[in-house]
Design a protein around this motif. Structure first.
Motif, PDB file in Angstrom:
ATOM      1  N   GLY A 170      -7.617   5.020 -13.254  1.00 39.40           N
ATOM      2  CA  GLY A 170      -6.171   6.048 -13.138  1.00 39.40           C
ATOM      3  C   GLY A 170      -5.245   5.350 -12.530  1.00 39.40           C
ATOM      4  N   LYS A 171      -4.370   6.092 -12.593  1.00 34.88           N
ATOM      5  CA  LYS A 171      -2.792   5.993 -12.014  1.00 34.88           C
ATOM      6  C   LYS A 171      -2.264   6.780 -11.123  1.00 34.88           C
ATOM      7  CE  LYS A 171      -1.029   4.411 -15.826  1.00 34.88           C
ATOM      8  NZ  LYS A 171      -0.012   4.017 -16.754  1.00 34.88           N
ATOM      9  N   ILE A 172      -1.734   6.395 -10.138  1.00 32.18           N
ATOM     10  CA  ILE A 172      -0.913   7.304  -9.241  1.00 32.18           C
ATOM     11  C   ILE A 172       0.476   6.769  -9.038  1.00 32.18           C
ATOM     12  CG2 ILE A 172      -0.940   8.362  -6.869  1.00 32.18           C
ATOM     13  CD1 ILE A 172      -3.742   7.518  -6.438  1.00 32.18           C
ATOM     14  N   LEU A 173       1.493   7.537  -9.566  1.00 33.34           N
ATOM     15  CA  LEU A 173       2.864   7.067  -9.581  1.00 33.34           C
ATOM     16  C   LEU A 173       3.733   7.900  -8.248  1.00 33.34           C
ATOM     17  CD1 LEU A 173       3.466   7.282 -13.414  1.00 33.34           C
ATOM     18  CD2 LEU A 173       2.720   5.220 -11.970  1.00 33.34           C
ATOM     19  N   LYS A 222       2.503  -0.912  -6.078  1.00 32.32           N
ATOM     20  CA  LYS A 222       3.791  -1.750  -6.101  1.00 32.32           C
ATOM     21  C   LYS A 222       4.403  -1.548  -4.799  1.00 32.32           C
ATOM     22  CE  LYS A 222       4.585  -3.464 -10.577  1.00 32.32           C
ATOM     23  NZ  LYS A 222       5.113  -2.461 -11.766  1.00 32.32           N
ATOM     24  N   TYR A 223       4.304  -0.746  -4.045  1.00 32.27           N
ATOM     25  CA  TYR A 223       4.873  -0.315  -2.734  1.00 32.27           C
ATOM     26  C   TYR A 223       4.446  -1.320  -1.732  1.00 32.27           C
ATOM     27  CZ  TYR A 223       7.304   3.631  -4.481  1.00 32.27           C
ATOM     28  OH  TYR A 223       7.945   4.627  -5.214  1.00 32.27           O
ATOM     29  N   LYS A 224       5.163  -1.832  -0.996  1.00 28.22           N
ATOM     30  CA  LYS A 224       4.684  -2.464   0.305  1.00 28.22           C
ATOM     31  C   LYS A 224       4.167  -1.555   1.145  1.00 28.22           C
ATOM     32  CE  LYS A 224       7.619  -6.548   0.508  1.00 28.22           C
ATOM     33  NZ  LYS A 224       9.014  -6.302   0.560  1.00 28.22           N
ATOM     34  N   GLU A 225       3.045  -1.758   1.928  1.00 30.29           N
ATOM     35  CA  GLU A 225       2.436  -0.855   2.874  1.00 30.29           C
ATOM     36  C   GLU A 225       3.209  -0.107   3.733  1.00 30.29           C
ATOM     37  OE1 GLU A 225      -0.970  -0.389   2.936  1.00 30.29           O
ATOM     38  OE2 GLU A 225      -1.112   0.876   4.673  1.00 30.29           O
ATOM     39  N   LYS A 226       4.312  -0.962   4.294  1.00 24.74           N
ATOM     40  CA  LYS A 226       5.139  -0.054   5.176  1.00 24.74           C
ATOM     41  C   LYS A 226       6.063   1.010   4.630  1.00 24.74           C
ATOM     42  CE  LYS A 226       6.263  -2.156   9.526  1.00 24.74           C
ATOM     43  NZ  LYS A 226       6.913  -3.067  10.240  1.00 24.74           N
ATOM     44  N   GLU A 227       6.445   0.519   3.445  1.00 27.53           N
ATOM     45  CA  GLU A 227       7.400   1.279   2.424  1.00 27.53           C
ATOM     46  C   GLU A 227       6.412   2.771   2.031  1.00 27.53           C
ATOM     47  OE1 GLU A 227      10.641   1.119   1.586  1.00 27.53           O
ATOM     48  OE2 GLU A 227      10.516  -0.372   3.216  1.00 27.53           O
ATOM     49  N   LEU A 228       5.449   2.378   1.724  1.00 27.40           N
ATOM     50  CA  LEU A 228       4.483   3.432   1.495  1.00 27.40           C
ATOM     51  C   LEU A 228       4.290   4.626   2.286  1.00 27.40           C
ATOM     52  CD1 LEU A 228       2.671   4.799  -0.867  1.00 27.40           C
ATOM     53  CD2 LEU A 228       0.692   3.324   0.063  1.00 27.40           C
ATOM     54  N   ARG A 229       3.914   3.996   3.400  1.00 30.04           N
ATOM     55  CA  ARG A 229       3.658   5.089   4.807  1.00 30.04           C
ATOM     56  C   ARG A 229       4.985   5.743   5.069  1.00 30.04           C
ATOM     57  NH1 ARG A 229      -0.754   5.300   3.073  1.00 30.04           N
ATOM     58  NH2 ARG A 229      -1.949   3.424   3.239  1.00 30.04           N
ATOM     59  N   LYS A 230       6.181   5.147   4.819  1.00 24.93           N
ATOM     60  CA  LYS A 230       7.294   5.783   5.012  1.00 24.93           C
ATOM     61  C   LYS A 230       7.682   6.921   4.293  1.00 24.93           C
ATOM     62  CE  LYS A 230       9.962   2.266   7.439  1.00 24.93           C
ATOM     63  NZ  LYS A 230      10.914   1.107   7.353  1.00 24.93           N
ATOM     64  N   ARG A 231       7.055   6.684   3.007  1.00 24.77           N
ATOM     65  CA  ARG A 231       7.345   7.977   1.968  1.00 24.77           C
ATOM     66  C   ARG A 231       6.147   8.830   1.941  1.00 24.77           C
ATOM     67  NH1 ARG A 231       9.797   3.450  -0.175  1.00 24.77           N
ATOM     68  NH2 ARG A 231      12.072   4.042  -1.026  1.00 24.77           N
ATOM     69  N   MET A 232       5.119   8.632   2.549  1.00 24.80           N
ATOM     70  CA  MET A 232       3.909   9.436   2.119  1.00 24.80           C
ATOM     71  C   MET A 232       3.271   9.768   3.512  1.00 24.80           C
ATOM     72  SD  MET A 232       0.965   8.628  -0.145  1.00 24.80           S
ATOM     73  CE  MET A 232       0.915   9.387  -1.902  1.00 24.80           C
ATOM     74  N   GLY A 233       3.202  10.916   4.032  1.00 17.15           N
ATOM     75  CA  GLY A 233       2.520  11.324   5.440  1.00 17.15           C
ATOM     76  C   GLY A 233       1.234  11.843   5.116  1.00 17.15           C
TER      77      GLY A 233
END
Lengths: 547, 254
Positions: free
Chosen positions: A349-352, A360-371
């Motif tokens: 499955g896919k999560i966009l 595709k997101y770097k770990e740090k970037e992802l955590r900044k966008r998702m809490g």
């Protein structure tokens, strides 16, 4: 029996954990008759649970606390050597957490454990165990491992252990707060029938009163400082003292809210309410969320070993909307959240996130966008002070410091900035864990049961906070068992049932459709919808009979 | 699952294992442990119903350890190599039979210890073992039931560590690569883990006490364990088998 009708007498009881500390509760006096049922209410942290433990004689010895005043059982002080040996036999407790009140591995051993302590001969034990299992209709669980049971089953086993010991007083310490709504309701009804049949006294500590209030005649209310504020008939308190109760942070049963507009005599029983027509303007139509899709999930599957947890799930979260994720205990709601937050790898499955796959997101970037706020906020604390907690992982500059200060103010934590995050109250911990997520500019916020274990006021504060976050354009996904919350706050609702997504739509749709999904997924109807369903049924019956 | 070995009283079984371990420690020839090892394995596979695959899997690490012992003793043994005991030349080191024999003895001793322990662990219900210790050896119920309650927490602890790991990953900034980061991560896990462990322990203790548990010996038992003839037969049989292995070694030695 005449003279011995008094089961429990409490005289000016005060208790504190440390010598010079302010007491957890103070100067409490009341009497409990044989066979009487009492609701014990109060805001979080007012010492209800400690009081319960003092009543059955575990405190103050178990924690070296300081107690003054007296507790009498059958007019004998419980501190009496003779009484204190047998007190646990007379007063049994069912605790809140189903995972933390057993010491044996199987159901029969656990029930036997209490009987062994009472030195019941082996031959009688088997009989007693079978009888109590039969009574609670859980005979099929007799030889099961406790760890494999559901939350509802575990609480029934806990009750069975206590019942087998045949106590005169049963104390329930928030027994349903960790159960799904259906199991919770089932537990209360079971309790009611048992009490009627066996005639034991009952002391119930609870935040969710809707099921208890109609049949428990008496209520004792403690205030924030642990003093007795009110004591009287449940009905009278909710009718005449509702304002005081609200101020104390106590949930008013939904039935009371709904009948405000009706000119009917006050009642706590929903059956009485349902006879009245629904006043106009009570059903609010909510607009479907129209924001842009932020998180897009398509055919997501996850398995643990050979066992599929969920299969082929697709949905999307929209900007500025609150989505509720509901379903029975143990269906993998928390797992789904973990997969969405990319903490566990999906099977397929896919999560966009903003049209880009999560990987595709770097770990740090992802955590900044998702809490992600966990059920137990303590798990997420990594530093030694509340203030550092906010600055963790941030660049140290004036701007972030200003932001942290601002968040402390906004969440009412400013006076606690130097405290250790583990040493603040449950409600404050929850607020802090949300605040840490907001240090980043999160676009998606995942919450695992944010209102669990909180009193009415802190729960309402928590929902208000979520509303504000949502208004700022964040997409919020929240796991909850509280259907009233779903119906009054959520923009859309996802039902996870039997490894699949059984429903994706608005709360109104879910609660008014007649597919039986609500029952199947162990949910309950919010009171208003139950009312509507009831009236529909009456109307149907009327048409049937008129034909 | 009720194989003959499962039915033996756990305390008797533990005593038998303990006796064997002590006696083995005083035997330096390689024949006794080797022979005894074969007997244990045969006995366990026949009378305990343990799948061969599982047994082998658990034996592997001990095999490696045993081989290490043989090798170390052979290479670094104290006995000097003479033409009488010379076996073969491994590079610059000459291997002699005396050292190899010490090594084999040590190796089989390790295997025996492992086999005995595995026999005990695979065929004994830990709860019954604790109960048997209380009932046969007068172990304090306070301690025994504490251990049983703690036993329940082990799987929960694993879940908890996983949860904390995830929760900290969410907080970001804490990359766990590199030794220093790993150590500091360990420190970060400790506090929440301890906090919740203490809380859990306290709650469980309260729940136990509220069910009338005082830790005193004045209690009855739902599961009564007794030592009967079968258990004594087992105990004597084990000792006899050991004595047999010892006799075998005498034959070989002469």
């Amino acid at each position: 029996m005449q003279a011995f009708d008094e089961l429990l007498t409490v005289e000016q009881l005060s208790f504190s954990y440390e010598e010079d500390e302010k007491p957890v509760f103070q100067d409490i006096s009341f009497e409990l008759q044989k066979g009487e049922c009492v609701l014990l209410l109060g805001p979080s942290g007012c010492g209800k649970s400690s009081l319960a433990l003092c009543l059955n004689g575990l405190y103050p010895e178990a924690c070296d606390g300081i107690q003054s005043g007296h507790v009498f059982l059958f007019q004998k002080p419980v501190t009496d050597a003779e009484t204190s040996e047998t007190i646990t036999q007379h007063a049994g407790v069912v605790f809140q957490d189903p995972d933390q009140q057993f010491c044996m591995l199987t159901v029969e051993d656990e029930i036997a454990f209490g009987l062994e302590n009472l030195q019941i001969p082996k031959e009688e034990m088997t009989e007693k165990i079978n009888a109590v299992l039969e009574k609670l209709r859980i005979t099929h669980l007799k030889e099961k491992m406790i760890s494999t049971l559901s939350g509802g089953q575990k609480q029934k086993v806990a009750l069975a252990c206590i019942l087998a010991m045949e106590p005169e007083l049963i104390i329930l310490d928030e027994p349903t707060s960790l159960l799904d709504p259906f199991s919770a309701r089932e537990f209360v009804h079971l309790m009611k029938d048992l009490q009627r049949e066996k005639g034991f006294s009952l002391l119930v500590i609870e935040h969710q009163l809707d099921e208890w209030a109609p049949w428990i005649e008496r209520t004792i209310v403690l205030d924030k400082s642990g003093k007795k504020a009110l004591d009287g008939l449940t009905k009278n308190l909710f009718q005449h003292e509702a304002e005081t109760l609200k101020k104390l942070g106590i949930a008013i049963p939904k039935v009371c809210h709904l009948q405000e507009k009706l000119s009917m005599p006050f009642t706590l029983s929903k059956e009485m309410l349902f006879k009245e027509p629904i006043p106009a303007g009570h059903v609010k139509k909510k607009k479907a969320p129209s924001g842009e899709s932020v998180l897009e999930v398509s055919s997501l599957s996850f398995a643990r070993g050979q066992q599929a947890i969920f299969k082929d799930i697709s949905f999307s979260l929209r900007e500025g909307s609150l989505t509720a994720l509901v379903g029975p205990n143990g269906t993998g709601k928390s797992t789904l959240l973990s997969v969405l937050a990319s903490l566990m790898k999906p099977q397929s499955g896919k999560i966009l996130l903003y049209d880009q796959p999560l990987q595709k997101y770097k770990e740090k970037e992802l955590r900044k966008r998702m809490g992600f706020v966990f059920q137990n906020p303590e798990h997420q604390f990594v530093t030694d002070t509340v203030y550092d907690e906010l600055l963790f992982g941030q660049k140290a500059n004036a701007e972030t410091e200003k932001k942290a200060q601002h968040l402390l103010q906004r969440f009412g934590l400013a006076h606690l900035a130097d405290h250790h995050p583990f040493a603040i109250s449950q409600g404050q911990k929850r607020r802090l864990s949300v605040a840490t997520m907001l240090m980043h500019d999160v676009k998606v916020l995942l919450l695992d049961e944010p209102t669990f274990g909180q009193d009415a006021r802190t729960a309402a504060e928590c929902m208000e906070m979520i509303q504000r976050i949502k208004a700022e354009g964040t997409a919020v996904l929240m796991i909850t068992h509280d259907m009233e919350l779903v119906s009054s706050y959520a923009d859309s609702v996802l039902v996870l049932h039997d490894t699949g997504l059984a429903f994706d739509g608005s709360p109104a749709q879910l609660f008014s459709q007649e597919t039986g999904l609500v029952q199947k997924a162990k949910l309950t109807l919010p009171l208003l919808y139950e009312w509507m369903a009831f009236q529909e049924e009456v109307r149907d019956e009327a048409t049937v009979t008129s034909h | 699952m009720k194989q003959p070995l499962h039915l033996i009283n756990p305390t008797v079984k533990a005593a038998a294992v303990f006796c064997c371990v002590v006696m083995l420690s005083f035997i330096y020839n390689p024949y006794t442990p080797a022979c005894f090892y074969i007997i244990i394995v045969a006995g366990v596979l026949l009378a305990a119903g343990i799948p061969l695959k599982k047994w082998l899997l658990f034996t592997i690490p001990f095999l490696i350890l045993a081989f290490g012992c043989v090798w170390t003793a052979a290479v670094f043994g104290k006995v000097p190599t003479t033409p009488d005991n010379f076996l073969f030349q491994a590079g610059p080191i000459s291997i002699n039979s005396d050292n190899v024999s010490v090594g084999i003895s040590l190796g089989f001793r390790i295997l025996c210890f492992s086999a005995l322990s595995m026999m005990f662990v695979f065929t004994t219900d830990p709860i019954l073992f604790m109960l048997s210790l209380v009932q046969q050896c007068r172990l304090s119920p306070k301690l025994a039931y504490g251990v049983i309650a703690g036993f329940r927490f082990l799987p929960l602890l694993k879940d908890e560590v996983q949860l904390i790991q995830q929760a900290h990953k969410i907080r970001g900034g804490a990359a766990e690569s590199g030794i220093i980061n790993k150590i500091s991560a360990l420190k970060r896990y400790t506090i929440p883990l301890l906090a919740s462990a203490i809380r859990k322990a306290e709650r469980t203790a309260l729940a136990m006490e509220s069910k009338g548990f005082t830790g005193s010996r004045n209690r009855t038992y739902y599961r009564t364990l007794s030592v009967n003839r079968r258990d004594w037969v087992f105990f004597c049989l084990v000792l006899l088998l050991f004595a047999g292995s010892f006799l075998v070694s005498l034959c070989f030695a002469s």
